[in-house]
Design a protein around this motif. Structure first.
Motif, short mmCIF file in Angstrom:
data_model
loop_
_atom_site.label_atom_id
_atom_site.label_comp_id
_atom_site.label_asym_id
_atom_site.label_seq_id
_atom_site.Cartn_x
_atom_site.Cartn_y
_atom_site.Cartn_z
N PRO A 262 -3.01 21.22 22.33
CA PRO A 262 -1.59 21.77 22.22
C PRO A 262 -1.57 23.30 22.19
N SER A 263 -0.42 23.77 22.51
CA SER A 263 -0.24 25.35 22.37
C SER A 263 1.26 25.37 22.40
N GLY A 264 1.60 26.45 21.84
CA GLY A 264 2.90 27.10 21.69
C GLY A 264 3.84 26.04 20.68
N TRP A 265 4.85 25.41 21.39
CA TRP A 265 5.67 24.47 20.39
C TRP A 265 5.21 23.02 20.53
N ASP A 266 4.03 22.72 21.29
CA ASP A 266 3.67 21.57 21.65
C ASP A 266 3.40 20.47 20.26
N PRO A 267 2.80 21.04 19.25
CA PRO A 267 2.84 20.25 18.02
C PRO A 267 3.81 19.49 17.34
N LEU A 268 5.13 20.59 17.82
CA LEU A 268 6.38 19.93 17.11
C LEU A 268 7.03 19.01 18.02
N TRP A 269 6.73 18.93 19.29
CA TRP A 269 7.28 18.03 20.17
C TRP A 269 6.38 16.68 19.91
N ILE A 270 5.07 16.71 19.78
CA ILE A 270 4.18 15.47 19.58
C ILE A 270 4.61 15.07 18.11
N ALA A 271 4.65 15.56 17.19
CA ALA A 271 5.13 15.31 15.96
C ALA A 271 6.78 14.26 16.08
N LEU A 272 7.47 14.97 16.79
CA LEU A 272 8.82 14.33 16.66
C LEU A 272 8.98 13.09 17.67
N GLY A 273 7.94 12.94 18.52
CA GLY A 273 7.73 11.89 19.32
C GLY A 273 6.96 10.54 18.87
N VAL A 274 6.08 10.95 17.67
CA VAL A 274 5.48 9.92 17.07
C VAL A 274 6.37 9.33 15.96
N THR A 275 7.02 10.40 15.23
CA THR A 275 7.88 10.00 14.34
C THR A 275 8.92 9.10 14.75
N ALA A 276 9.65 9.44 15.84
CA ALA A 276 10.75 8.77 16.46
C ALA A 276 10.40 7.30 16.68
N ALA A 277 9.05 7.10 17.31
CA ALA A 277 8.66 5.99 17.60
C ALA A 277 8.35 5.03 16.32
N ALA A 278 7.57 5.55 15.38
CA ALA A 278 7.57 4.91 14.23
C ALA A 278 8.76 4.47 13.49
N PHE A 279 9.70 5.33 13.78
CA PHE A 279 11.09 4.97 12.87
C PHE A 279 11.71 3.91 13.65
N ALA A 280 11.63 3.78 14.89
CA ALA A 280 12.32 2.84 15.60
C ALA A 280 11.33 1.62 15.10
N GLY A 281 10.24 1.61 15.11
CA GLY A 281 9.42 0.37 14.68
C GLY A 281 9.57 -0.10 13.38
N ALA A 282 9.79 0.82 12.57
CA ALA A 282 10.34 0.58 11.18
C ALA A 282 11.56 -0.08 11.07
N VAL A 283 12.59 0.08 11.82
CA VAL A 283 13.78 -0.33 11.84
C VAL A 283 13.74 -1.78 12.09
N ALA A 284 12.96 -1.70 13.48
CA ALA A 284 12.81 -3.16 14.03
C ALA A 284 12.34 -4.28 12.90
N LEU A 285 11.17 -3.64 12.27
CA LEU A 285 10.55 -4.68 11.30
C LEU A 285 11.41 -4.69 10.07
N LEU A 286 12.09 -3.86 9.70
CA LEU A 286 12.81 -3.85 8.47
C LEU A 286 14.18 -5.25 8.79
N GLN A 287 14.55 -5.17 9.93
CA GLN A 287 15.47 -6.21 10.23
C GLN A 287 14.94 -7.64 10.20
N LYS A 288 13.71 -7.71 10.35
CA LYS A 288 12.81 -9.18 10.32
C LYS A 288 12.72 -9.58 9.08
N ARG A 289 12.33 -8.51 8.41
CA ARG A 289 11.48 -9.08 6.97
C ARG A 289 12.51 -9.34 5.80
N ASP A 290 12.11 -10.15 4.88
CA ASP A 290 13.07 -10.43 3.76
C ASP A 290 12.84 -9.25 2.77
N VAL A 291 13.69 -8.92 1.95
CA VAL A 291 13.65 -7.76 0.92
C VAL A 291 12.80 -8.03 0.00
#
Length: 291
Positions: A262-291
């Protein structure tokens, strides 16, 4: 012999006690207005939580101490031992990376505790009862935490950057792009790293396990690469170096451990993509689980 008292006259019921259509209690209507809840209510609730627990102040206090203390100490030592021309071409902002690397552990810890601690105490049941929309709850936690982490990191990084430039007079004057990356860019990156920790805490639901996993994510790739001495693993070793979080932090100061990756602002875009994917997975998992 006492005379019987006449019955008391019946008073008219107040307006708020008028019958309500379809109510299980037809003789009573609450005087409290009923409003539709929205994300703003959830954000207000999460802000109250995060600022009222002691762990937030302790964790952020240690973060500020590490970032400012190590950043200023490093610059002071360099300034005391520099020789004439030794800092020529050196970016003075780069000496703040040492404190930010250690301080990121505090942001990771706070991010995990923002979600996982509620599962440990059982408070999550109350939270989900008050706000049955689970994606809304997670979104509110993410917004509040991200803003807190970003503001604290940005202020700390900016103070250290200004002090380092003043201390290291022999170093070059940072350009506008270097100032932007060394303050705003790295603050966004660390806040996203903390946000990823929050999401991992929501998925794992165990504070110690999530913190251990995130610390391993930060340190393990670089440590593993250091011990890969076989030439057959050179490509893997180089990839671990390039995409390790310490190296990506250095990229914001143009101090990458390697010429590739990575160079320039690449680390920020990598972190943004990984976090967005993890957030979407967490929302899907949260909908299926019991509290």
């Amino acid at each position: 012999m006492s005379t019987p008292q006449p019955p008391m006259p019946q008073t008219a019921a107040p307006d708020w006690q008028a019958a309500a259509s379809g109510s299980p209690y037809p003789g009573y209507t609450s005087p409290i207005p009923v409003v539709r809840t929205h994300l703003g209510h959830a954000i207000a609730s999460e802000w109250t939580k995060i600022r009222s627990v002691r762990s937030t102040m302790w964790t952020l206090g240690v973060f500020v101490l590490l970032v400012m203390g190590i950043g200023l100490l490093t610059a002071s030592l360099v300034a005391a031992n520099e020789s004439e021309g030794s800092l020529a071409g050196e970016n003075p902002l780069s000496f703040g990376v040492f404190g930010l690397l250690l301080g990121s552990m505090c942001i990771i810890t706070l991010g995990v505790l923002t979600t996982a601690s509620e599962y440990g105490t059982g408070m999550i049941r109350t939270t989900m009862t008050a706000c049955p929309s689970r994606p809304r709850v997670l979104a509110a936690k993410a917004i509040v935490f991200f803003l807190v982490a970003f503001v604290v990191t940005f202020v700390s990084a900016l103070v250290v950057a200004l002090a380092d430039v003043a201390l290291l007079e022999g170093a070059k004057e940072p350009t506008g792009s270097e100032w932007l990356k060394g303050t705003l860019g790295i603050s966004l990156y660390i806040a996203l790293l903390g946000l990823l920790s929050l999401v991992v805490g929501s998925v794992i639901r165990h504070s110690a396990g999530a913190i251990t996993l995130m610390i391993g994510l930060v340190l393990a790739p670089l440590v593993i690469a250091l011990f890969m001495v076989s030439s057959a693993l050179e490509d893997v070793r180089q990839a671990l170096f390039d995409y390790s979080i310490p190296n990506q932090l250095g990229v914001f100061y143009t101090n990458s451990l390697s010429d590739s990756g990575p160079s320039g602002w690449d680390p920020l875009w990598i972190a943004l993509g990984v976090t967005a994917a993890a957030f979407a997975g967490a929302v899907a998992l949260l909908q299926k689980r019991d509290v």
